[in-house]
Enzyme design. Structure first.
Site, PDB file in Angstrom:
ATOM      1  N   ARG A  58       0.837  -1.117  -0.030  1.00 53.07           N
ATOM      2  CA  ARG A  58       0.092  -0.153  -0.074  1.00 53.07           C
ATOM      3  C   ARG A  58       0.951   1.329  -0.200  1.00 53.07           C
ATOM      4  NH1 ARG A  58      -2.625  -3.233   3.313  1.00 53.07           N
ATOM      5  NH2 ARG A  58      -0.828  -4.203   3.218  1.00 53.07           N
ATOM      6  N   THR A  59       1.843   1.240   0.623  1.00 53.40           N
ATOM      7  CA  THR A  59       2.692   2.463   0.737  1.00 53.40           C
ATOM      8  C   THR A  59       3.190   2.877  -0.593  1.00 53.40           C
ATOM      9  OG1 THR A  59       3.320   1.950   2.970  1.00 53.40           O
ATOM     10  CG2 THR A  59       4.643   3.851   1.768  1.00 53.40           C
ATOM     11  N   LYS A  86      24.215  -1.730   2.031  1.00 54.66           N
ATOM     12  CA  LYS A  86      24.111  -0.638   2.759  1.00 54.66           C
ATOM     13  C   LYS A  86      25.479   0.050   2.443  1.00 54.66           C
ATOM     14  CE  LYS A  86      25.184  -3.187   6.882  1.00 54.66           C
ATOM     15  NZ  LYS A  86      25.462  -3.520   8.294  1.00 54.66           N
ATOM     16  N   ARG A 108      12.146   3.765   0.830  1.00 55.28           N
ATOM     17  CA  ARG A 108      11.834   2.659   2.302  1.00 55.28           C
ATOM     18  C   ARG A 108      13.258   1.886   2.088  1.00 55.28           C
ATOM     19  NH1 ARG A 108       6.772  -1.028   3.252  1.00 55.28           N
ATOM     20  NH2 ARG A 108       6.052   0.994   4.080  1.00 55.28           N
ATOM     21  N   HIS A 136       8.225   6.118  10.184  1.00 54.33           N
ATOM     22  CA  HIS A 136       7.365   6.014   9.032  1.00 54.33           C
ATOM     23  C   HIS A 136       6.206   7.149   9.100  1.00 54.33           C
ATOM     24  CE1 HIS A 136       5.064   4.250   5.919  1.00 54.33           C
ATOM     25  NE2 HIS A 136       4.860   3.105   6.266  1.00 54.33           N
TER      26      HIS A 136
HETATM   27  C1  NCD Z   1       3.814  -0.935   8.047  1.00 53.12           C
HETATM   28  C2  NCD Z   1       5.393  -0.917   7.558  1.00 53.12           C
HETATM   29  O1  NCD Z   1       5.816  -1.163   6.633  1.00 53.12           O
HETATM   30  O2  NCD Z   1       6.161  -0.281   8.629  1.00 53.12           O
HETATM   31  N1  NCD Z   1       3.101  -1.050   6.799  1.00 53.12           N
HETATM   32  C3  NCD Z   1       2.803  -0.026   6.220  1.00 53.12           C
HETATM   33  O3  NCD Z   1       3.657   0.730   5.695  1.00 53.12           O
HETATM   34  N2  NCD Z   1       1.650  -0.052   5.578  1.00 53.12           N
HETATM   35  C4  NCD Z   1       3.587  -1.932   9.023  1.00 53.12           C
HETATM   36  C5  NCD Z   1       4.077  -3.215   8.652  1.00 53.12           C
HETATM   37  O4  NCD Z   1       4.772  -3.741   8.057  1.00 53.12           O
HETATM   38  O5  NCD Z   1       3.662  -4.112   9.553  1.00 53.12           O
END
Ligand code: NCD
Length: 316
Positions: A58-59, A86, A108, A136
């Site tokens: 989703r992100t 890294k 990310r 986040h």
């Molecule tokens: C979260 C994440 O990636 O930190 N999910 C998200 O961004 N919707 C939480 C998770 O992965 O549990």
């Protein structure tokens, strides 16, 4: 105009008035996203690159849709987790991308602090889409928008954050944000899943759902983040569900109008009962996804205002 950031790396550096300004703007993007047009030229001519060194559903989709709705040229880099080494590799990647003159980099990364490091090396705005167990920020902002729309405010609420706090960047960013907005935070979970230095968080800590949920306005469940666990943190998933999984009986201790949240992805039957997750009278899980697009549009709009000559014509 109260947004003073060059990057969005975490909630830690945001002031309450900046959080409010971003949420107010996001509210107007919710309206736009619900209209038939769903499109503006706000980011026209700007380039957004999404770099996800860790899995995301989703992100990543949310950032991509947000950029496209605002008219940016959006590019998704296919990053294989296995190729991440890294330090040098990350910096080299950053310098390579920087040479292509992007305006927005959405990153990310599995290492806490990696996105901050990258932001020091590039000339564009960097948005942290989750770094290790650190922060986040857009998740906490979308959670805040969801709570504010459901409860009418962000202050003087009792928010229970339940489960794997130790490995959760979502919990960390939410604790910071809700603390800044003067809500009361309760952390509920087994002691093995509480982070070191928990006392500095300014939250009440419980290892019992009944006590911790008592009178809560908001119940925020977290996924068991096994990918960040390197040992036996819980006896078994069954036992965990029995003690900490959200079911109707445990939810009964929260306020009758308490809302249920989860950032996703969910493990039904591990941290939350599927019926509760799907109960449209209690669960705002799908609202969180909707708010995610609007919050990311607002964040990218605010971070690029200094690049756009027409800034004074844009509201907020
Ligand atoms: C979260 C994440 O990636 O930190 N999910 C998200 O961004 N919707 C939480 C998770 O992965 O549990």
């Amino acid at each position: 105009m109260t947004f003073r950031q060059t990057h969005l790396l975490g909630i830690e550096s945001l002031a309450p008035d900046e959080i409010t300004a971003l949420l107010d703007l996001a509210d107007s993007y919710v309206d736009m996203n619900r209209s038939s047009t769903k499109h503006s030229d706000t980011l026209r001519g700007l380039t957004q690159i999404n770099m996800f060194f860790e899995n995301s559903t989703r992100t990543q989709a949310s950032f991509e849709i947000a950029g496209k709705r605002l008219g940016a040229d959006v590019m998704n880099m296919a990053m294989q987790t296995s190729s991440v080494k890294k330090g040098e590799t990350l910096i080299d990647t950053a310098l390579t991308l920087n040479a292509m003159h992007p305006d927005l980099l959405v990153v990310r990364h599995p290492q806490s602090g990696a996105v901050n490091l990258l932001a020091e090396k590039v000339n564009c705005a960097v948005l942290n889409a989750g770094d290790g167990r650190h922060e986040h920020p857009t998740q906490a902002l979308l959670d805040a928008l969801t709570i504010r729309r459901a409860k009418g405010r962000l202050h003087r609420l009792t928010v229970a954050i339940c489960g794997d706090i130790a490995h959760s960047r979502v919990a960390r960013s939410n604790i910071l944000l809700l603390g800044k907005m003067e809500s009361r935070i309760r952390l509920i979970g087994p002691p093995t899943l509480m982070p070191a230095g928990i006392d500095e968080f300014g939250a009440e800590v419980y290892d019992d759902m009944e006590k911790g949920l008592n009178g809560a306005d908001v119940v925020m469940m977290l996924r068991l983040q096994k990918e960040r666990m390197d040992g036996g943190f819980i006896p078994s998933e069954r036992e965990y569900y029995h003690r900490f999984g959200l079911d109707a009986e445990k939810l009964g201790h929260a306020k009758p109008n308490a809302i249920v949240m989860h950032p996703g992805p969910m493990n039904r039957g591990v941290e939350i009962d599927g019926t509760i997750a799907d109960d449209i009278n209690r669960s705002v899980i799908q609202d969180q996804v909707e708010m995610g697009v609007a919050v990311r549009m607002a964040a990218m709009d605010l971070l690029t205002r200094r690049l756009r000559p027409q800034t004074e014509k844009i509201p907020a």
